[in-house]
Structures are given as C-alpha cells and as structure tokens.
Design a protein around this motif. Structure first.
Motif, PDB file in Angstrom:
ATOM      1  N   GLU A 101       0.824  -1.206   0.000  1.00 26.50           N
ATOM      2  CA  GLU A 101       0.000   0.000   0.000  1.00 26.50           C
ATOM      3  C   GLU A 101       0.861   1.259   0.000  1.00 26.50           C
ATOM      4  O   GLU A 101       0.524   2.252  -0.649  1.00 26.50           O
ATOM      5  N   ALA A 102       1.970   1.226   0.728  1.00 25.35           N
ATOM      6  CA  ALA A 102       2.837   2.405   0.812  1.00 25.35           C
ATOM      7  C   ALA A 102       3.572   2.665  -0.497  1.00 25.35           C
ATOM      8  O   ALA A 102       3.906   3.812  -0.808  1.00 25.35           O
ATOM      9  N   THR A 103       3.833   1.620  -1.271  1.00 30.21           N
ATOM     10  CA  THR A 103       4.618   1.762  -2.504  1.00 30.21           C
ATOM     11  C   THR A 103       3.751   1.670  -3.756  1.00 30.21           C
ATOM     12  O   THR A 103       4.269   1.464  -4.851  1.00 30.21           O
ATOM     13  N   LYS A 104       2.454   1.834  -3.607  1.00 30.98           N
ATOM     14  CA  LYS A 104       1.546   1.729  -4.747  1.00 30.98           C
ATOM     15  C   LYS A 104       1.520   3.036  -5.519  1.00 30.98           C
ATOM     16  O   LYS A 104       1.123   4.073  -4.999  1.00 30.98           O
ATOM     17  N   ILE A 105       1.945   2.995  -6.777  1.00 32.00           N
ATOM     18  CA  ILE A 105       1.936   4.173  -7.637  1.00 32.00           C
ATOM     19  C   ILE A 105       0.628   4.261  -8.419  1.00 32.00           C
ATOM     20  O   ILE A 105       0.003   5.309  -8.501  1.00 32.00           O
ATOM     21  N   ASP A 106       0.225   3.150  -8.999  1.00 33.10           N
ATOM     22  CA  ASP A 106      -1.025   3.112  -9.748  1.00 33.10           C
ATOM     23  C   ASP A 106      -2.168   2.876  -8.770  1.00 33.10           C
ATOM     24  O   ASP A 106      -2.224   1.846  -8.096  1.00 33.10           O
ATOM     25  N   ALA A 107      -3.087   3.828  -8.683  1.00 29.87           N
ATOM     26  CA  ALA A 107      -4.191   3.731  -7.732  1.00 29.87           C
ATOM     27  C   ALA A 107      -5.089   2.533  -8.015  1.00 29.87           C
ATOM     28  O   ALA A 107      -5.811   2.070  -7.131  1.00 29.87           O
TER      29      ALA A 107
END
Length: 399
Positions: A101-107
């Motif tokens: 969740e912290a490293t998610k770029i694409d929502a």
C-alpha cells in the motif's frame, strides 16, 4: 520465534516471572497498539493501512499469547494450535501488504488475495491432520516435542515441528519482495513527487531491515532445538524488536498521508519507472478533451515564467498533481513535458529550482545568521539532508 512447547519447566519464581514477561509482554504491547490504531482509524482519511496494521497486530498478539498457552497449558493448546499456525505464517503477508500500500503508484493496482493461499492452505492441512490424530497424542507432541509420540502419527509431528522452517521461507520471500517494491517505487515516484520524505520512503526501508533481522530466530529455530532457542538471548531480542516494530509501524500508519505519496486518480504508470508516453490529445482530470493537456500545448517560455513568478517549488509538499492543476493540464502530460524538455524527472526538476534558490539565499547578507538547515527549508527542501542528497547527485539546471 518459538511455537511449540519446550521440555523445561520453571523451578523458581524468578524464572517463572521472566518466562511470563518474555511471552506476554509482546502480546500485551500488540493489544495496546492495536487499540490506539483502531481509535485513530475512526477519523483517519485513509483507513485501509489502519485495517491492515490492525490485522497484523492482532496476529502478532495472538501468536505470542499462544506461546504462553503452549508452554503452560499444552492440553488447551491442542484446540488453538492450528489458529496459532495461521497467525504465525500470515504475519509476513500482512507486513508485505502494508508495504504494498505504501509503494503503490497506480491507484488501480490491488493486492492479490493469492498471497493468503499458502498460510491458509497449510493451516487447513494441519487442521485435517489434527482431526485424524488423538488428543492425547497431540498433547504428548507439544509437551515433549514428539519424544513420546506414536510413530504412526509422524505426519502430524512433521507439520507441527516444521512451522519454523515454513515461517523462515515466507519471511525471506516477502522481505525480498518488499525491497523490490521499494526499489520500483523510488524509480517511478520521482516523476510525480519532489517530496524527499515520500520519494525515498526511508521508514519502509528500515521496516524491511527490521523485518529481515527478525528472520534470525526462525533461522536458528530451523537448525537448533526449541529448548536451546527458548533459553537463548535471541528470543528476548525478538520480543523487544516486536514491541519496537509495532510502535514504529503505528506512528507511520497514523501519519500515513504525511509520509506516503497518494496517487488518487493517477493514470496508470509503469512500475519500473519508464517515462509515460501520451497522445497529442489527453483527457484532463475532469474527463474532457483538452489541447492544453498535450505536451505541445505547454509552452516552455510561459511555463518557466510561471515557475519564476509563482515559485510553487517553495512548497516542500508540492506534488505534480498540484502543479498540473495550476497549469490546467494533465499530470501525466506535465511529467512527459518535463522529461522531454529538460531531460530530467519531475523530482530533479523541482529540486533544481530549490537548489538555485538556496544558493541565492546563502549569498544574501541578511541571511548570515541563519543556519544552512533553515535556508534549505526556506528554499523548499524538507531538510538540509534532502538538499545534500540532491547535491550529491550532481544534477542541477539553470532557471
């Protein structure tokens, strides 16, 4: 960690208190931390990280509580040992999901439920094995480490005795995957954020480092007897690290929006950090076709004039979405424009303006009494350390 009984019993009150404190303190700390996070979740704008951490804390507290139950009440442990197996094996999965969740770029990217398959499957197999094994045999298994167990039930002994090796494999696997996620995130986010705190996610790096250090006890548990591990200093270190890790995680999850870049509504971006490519006609954030949203629609001269007059880079939390909104263009288009026009990513571009501003502030006599740290913050950097990190890259540009 140790899951299963050991063939020692406390013969003194002091030893009894030490063992109780060793096993119950991490469990109690997990419960207290869970309550704090749950209360904060009520008013948190981003609830998903809180929910994941609550699940992780519950699994941690339950696991350590079952350690205590196994040591002092093996007869009762036969009814909860399969749940103890599940909580023990699923902890690395919850931790990785939080990092995801912290490293998610694409929502639009979602966490695959297949990650839960292995812990659940092993637990179900152990449950079936338990149903096929007499209760007395199970009690003997946990109370004597299988020394007085009927050889015809070796399958149960193997499952109950190899959980440490299973946890070791899962911990190593998800720690490696976590470092890979962090590396991909750092390569991609520099096109969308110039905030050093969110770009580097240093807290995630140290979280992974701490997680890797927790592998020591499962590793030793895979090659040494449980009695030796239980009486060693490593288990005390493990319990202390668990408590510190719980507090550490809670602090950053509670302040999630401050330390994590939120790509709400962000167009799909390649996780490997490859620059996005857009057509001449891009959709604006409102969903309308706009010529201003094309790379050619952004005039370099007007853009640089806007940067010089409005100085948006002085905002340390400036995101590309904020800058794109002021320019009324699509954020992906703005990223491509900066990449193609200045041959650098968004983060380097914004920090370049900040660095030039810092150099000008240093030259001004009235700023002689100010520290470099204060001047760096005035220039838009989060800290002087962020400035030094940018300076060491040797990437500057002329305004």
């Amino acid at each position: 960690m140790v899951l299963g009984c050991v063939d020692v019993r406390p013969h003194t009150v002091r030893l009894h208190m030490e063992i109780t404190r060793l096993l119950l303190l991490p469990a109690l700390a997990s419960v207290v931390t869970l309550v704090v996070v749950a209360i904060n979740r009520v008013h948190a704008p981003t609830k998903r990280p809180h929910s994941i951490l609550i699940a992780y804390l519950f699994a941690t507290g339950f696991t350590w509580a079952t350690f205590y139950q196994c040591y002092y009440h093996p007869a009762g442990f036969i009814y909860t040992h399969h749940l103890a197996m599940l909580s023990f094996l699923i902890m690395p999965v919850f931790l990785y999901q939080l990092i995801f969740e912290a490293t998610k770029i694409d929502a639009r990217e979602s966490f695959s439920r297949i990650h839960y398959f292995v812990p659940v499957f092993i637990t179900l197999v152990l449950l079936v094995a338990s149903l096929l094994t007499p209760k007395k045999v199970q009690i003997d298994c946990f109370a004597t480490l299988g020394q007085q167990m009927d050889a015809s039930y070796d399958y149960f002994l193997w499952l109950a005795g190899n959980r440490m090796r299973m946890r070791l494999v899962l911990s190593l696997l998800y720690t490696i995957m976590g470092f890979q996620r962090l590396s991909s995130y750092r390569r991609a986010v520099i096109n969308y954020s110039a905030n050093d705190a969110t770009n580097r996610l240093s807290w995630v790096f140290w979280l992974l480092f701490a997680s890797a250090s927790l592998v020591v006890v499962p590793f030793l548990g895979a090659i040494l007897s449980r009695k030796d591990i239980f009486l060693s200093v490593w288990l005390y270190i493990q319990g202390s690290l668990i408590i510190a890790l719980n507090i550490y995680l809670s602090v950053y999850v509670i302040q999630w929006r401050r330390f994590v870049y939120r790509p709400e509504g962000l167009d799909s971006v390649c996780q490997s950090g490859v620059n996005a490519v857009s057509d001449d006609r891009q959709l604006s954030d409102e969903g309308q076709l706009s010529d201003d949203a094309t790379v050619k629609g952004i005039n370099k001269q007007n853009f640089e004039q806007f940067m010089s007059e409005n100085k948006p880079y002085l905002n340390p939390d400036l995101r590309i979405a904020d800058l794109a909104a002021e320019l009324t263009v699509n954020r992906t288009t703005l990223s491509v424009f900066i990449n193609e026009t200045y041959q650098m990513n968004y983060s380097c571009f914004i920090n370049g303006y900040r660095y030039e501003t810092f150099k000008q502030l240093v030259k001004q006599p009235e700023n002689a009494i100010l520290t470099k740290s204060a001047l760096a913050e005035r220039a838009g950097f989060h800290s002087y350390r962020s400035l030094l990190r940018y300076q060491n890259k040797g990437t500057t540009h002329e305004n």
